[in-house]
Design an enzyme around this catalytic site. Sequence first.
Site, PDB file in Angstrom:
ATOM      1  N   THR A 177       2.100   3.786   5.108  1.00  0.00           N
ATOM      2  CA  THR A 177       2.480   2.411   5.406  1.00  0.00           C
ATOM      3  C   THR A 177       2.115   1.498   4.241  1.00  0.00           C
ATOM      4  O   THR A 177       1.363   1.871   3.335  1.00  0.00           O
ATOM      5  CB  THR A 177       1.762   1.896   6.662  1.00  0.00           C
ATOM      6  OG1 THR A 177       0.340   2.022   6.454  1.00  0.00           O
ATOM      7  CG2 THR A 177       2.181   2.665   7.902  1.00  0.00           C
ATOM      8  N   SER A 223       0.794  -1.234   0.000  1.00  0.00           N
ATOM      9  CA  SER A 223       0.000   0.000   0.000  1.00  0.00           C
ATOM     10  C   SER A 223       0.824   1.281   0.000  1.00  0.00           C
ATOM     11  O   SER A 223       0.260   2.371  -0.104  1.00  0.00           O
ATOM     12  CB  SER A 223      -0.964   0.013   1.180  1.00  0.00           C
ATOM     13  OG  SER A 223      -2.096  -0.795   0.899  1.00  0.00           O
TER      14      SER A 223
END
EC number: 3.5.2.6
Length: 266
Positions: free
Chosen positions: A214, A75
Amino acid sequence: MKNGKLLLTLILAVVLSGSALNLMPKADAHNVITELPLEDSFGGVPGTMVLKNLKTDKQYVYNGERSRERFTPESSFKVPNALIGLEEKAVADEYEVKRWDGVVREFEAWNRDHTLASGMRHSVIWYYQAMARDIGAERMQRNLDRIGYGNRDISGGIDRFWLNSSLKISAQEQEAFVEKLVEEELPFQEQTMKTVKRILIDEEKDAYTLHGKTGTRLSDMGLGWYVGYVETEKATWVFATNIDGSGSKARQLTKEALLKLGIIPE
């Protein structure tokens, strides 16, 4: 134990001040890569951290060998995905809503409508997958080639190539990409880059603003990323961390390192 921690803090202060022994020729001062003594912070967890002071142009690295190894971005790819989506008008702005399809997913925050900004904040995979499909393979490939993102391989499928699939990138390459975003030197419109930098704000304090994203390999939590930058009164620092673990753990380790190195205050 307390004396040991004090000694480590003093050593780190010397390293970051530039007063430590330089292992590169003096003529290459601006290209020096200094090894970060973060073994205690990582606590045996395999990983790497690349840290660059944009004011001095000096780079600091924990585990240089791993910093050059490519992994799937997971991601953390939402950063270039957002840039490309905005640039290609797949979304109008950070407020454009995509309706939840009613499929119940593993994280409660994903089970509702989202915008580009909230999708970044809650790392909503389905939103960014839908946007990638709207961008399409041809435009996605063209943009990844333009910015030179990792190995630029989208053969894993337009809505999955960054998720434990074909696209791979190293921590060194992530740092270089984020640095260009900070300096607004990517081949995108200025407003596009400013928007993405704004939606990347992760934490705002009086002494600093932390921008970061993140990334976690959800299949086994065996790979975690935290990439971004922190703005302080003295300088802007770009970072890219990856570990054998979750993205939240990578974020925790990055913040602990920034604190230990005196870049952000307690």
